[in-house]
Design an enzyme around this catalytic site. Sequence first.
Site, short mmCIF file in Angstrom:
data_model
loop_
_atom_site.label_atom_id
_atom_site.label_comp_id
_atom_site.label_asym_id
_atom_site.label_seq_id
_atom_site.Cartn_x
_atom_site.Cartn_y
_atom_site.Cartn_z
N THR A 139 -14.96 -21.24 -25.87
CA THR A 139 -14.14 -21.23 -26.09
C THR A 139 -12.75 -20.46 -26.15
OG1 THR A 139 -14.85 -18.23 -26.13
CG2 THR A 139 -16.22 -20.03 -27.91
N ILE B 88 -17.43 -10.48 -16.65
CA ILE B 88 -19.33 -11.34 -16.28
C ILE B 88 -19.23 -11.10 -14.44
CG2 ILE B 88 -18.27 -13.74 -16.05
CD1 ILE B 88 -21.05 -14.10 -17.56
N VAL C 211 -12.65 -18.03 -16.87
CA VAL C 211 -13.67 -17.06 -16.13
C VAL C 211 -14.29 -17.83 -14.75
CG1 VAL C 211 -16.06 -18.38 -17.17
CG2 VAL C 211 -15.83 -15.94 -17.41
N ASP C 212 -14.08 -19.22 -14.98
CA ASP C 212 -14.55 -19.99 -13.55
C ASP C 212 -13.23 -19.65 -12.62
OD1 ASP C 212 -15.67 -21.91 -12.32
OD2 ASP C 212 -14.43 -23.25 -13.25
N1 AR6 Z 1 -15.49 -12.32 -17.57
C1 AR6 Z 1 -16.08 -12.52 -18.96
N2 AR6 Z 1 -15.53 -13.61 -20.06
C2 AR6 Z 1 -14.32 -14.29 -18.96
C3 AR6 Z 1 -13.19 -13.54 -18.49
C4 AR6 Z 1 -14.38 -13.29 -17.19
N3 AR6 Z 1 -13.76 -11.95 -16.24
N4 AR6 Z 1 -12.41 -14.91 -17.88
C5 AR6 Z 1 -12.52 -15.28 -19.26
N5 AR6 Z 1 -13.30 -15.15 -20.61
P1 AR6 Z 1 -12.48 -20.17 -20.24
P2 AR6 Z 1 -13.63 -23.19 -21.61
C6 AR6 Z 1 -13.52 -15.48 -21.24
O1 AR6 Z 1 -11.08 -20.66 -20.69
O2 AR6 Z 1 -13.04 -22.66 -22.80
C7 AR6 Z 1 -11.71 -23.33 -16.82
O3 AR6 Z 1 -10.78 -23.46 -16.17
C8 AR6 Z 1 -12.49 -15.99 -21.88
O4 AR6 Z 1 -12.11 -14.86 -23.04
O5 AR6 Z 1 -12.31 -19.72 -18.78
O6 AR6 Z 1 -15.07 -22.81 -21.26
C9 AR6 Z 1 -12.66 -24.31 -16.24
O7 AR6 Z 1 -13.10 -24.85 -14.98
C10 AR6 Z 1 -13.10 -17.39 -23.57
O8 AR6 Z 1 -13.60 -16.52 -24.15
O9 AR6 Z 1 -13.72 -21.02 -20.03
C11 AR6 Z 1 -12.43 -25.32 -17.08
O10 AR6 Z 1 -11.25 -26.42 -16.50
C12 AR6 Z 1 -14.59 -17.43 -22.53
O11 AR6 Z 1 -14.28 -16.44 -21.09
C13 AR6 Z 1 -12.13 -24.86 -18.92
O12 AR6 Z 1 -11.48 -23.76 -17.72
C14 AR6 Z 1 -14.26 -19.08 -22.29
O13 AR6 Z 1 -13.04 -19.17 -22.04
C15 AR6 Z 1 -13.29 -24.32 -19.51
O14 AR6 Z 1 -12.93 -24.05 -20.89
#
Ligand code: AR6
Length: 169
Positions: free
Chosen positions: A118, A11, A33-34
């Site tokens: 997710t 993203i 993603v964060d």
């Molecule tokens: N681009 C798009 N999607 C992504 C990317 C990317 N670069 N990297 C990962 N994903 P998550 P949550 C997807 O864990 O479950 C963080 O530490 C990944 O495959 O990023 O909402 C925050 O600070 C998954 O489907 O977010 C919070 O503490 C989706 O992004 C916590 O994680 C969400 O995975 C939030 O958890």
Amino acid sequence: MIKIEIKKGDITVEQTDAIVNAANNSLLGGGGVDGAIHRAAGSELLEACRKLNGCQTGEAKLTAGFRLAAKYVIHTVGPVWKGGVEQESEKLKSAYKNSLKLADENGCKSIAFPNISTGVYGFPKEKAVLIVKETIDTLLPDLKNITQINFVCFDEENYQYYLKTFNHV
Ligand code: AR6
């Protein structure tokens, strides 16, 4: 007419007016993603986030995009999955709804969403996408500026669920 695109990838390279970050309540960065968004936007993003005093689950806050192609980052916080007993579905719905409204109110024409909650937060992927579809369908008539919504899936499983749910296969 609103165009919905289902994409597979990162993203942080989206060229939409806004990209949505799946953050945590502190808004001070994390993994997934964060972490990717903070790395790509640069340290100014963290400085901007420090001024926001965190964010409640289901709410959304806006910053500039700094080094990103996107003009804005909309930081939202999805629910941690607790087996469905803590209104996680309602909270996920609010996260999408408030992010979309905030982007629309700020004049964005396009927005990109990750699959909020997710990853580390463990929300079941197939259940999440159905909530996303329903939320978006309900909100579309109220949007004034947004004409394009991209759902950017990082993992294959989410990508397949999105293609199926949004009838793109
Ligand atoms: N681009 C798009 N999607 C992504 C990317 C990317 N670069 N990297 C990962 N994903 P998550 P949550 C997807 O864990 O479950 C963080 O530490 C990944 O495959 O990023 O909402 C925050 O600070 C998954 O489907 O977010 C919070 O503490 C989706 O992004 C916590 O994680 C969400 O995975 C939030 O958890």
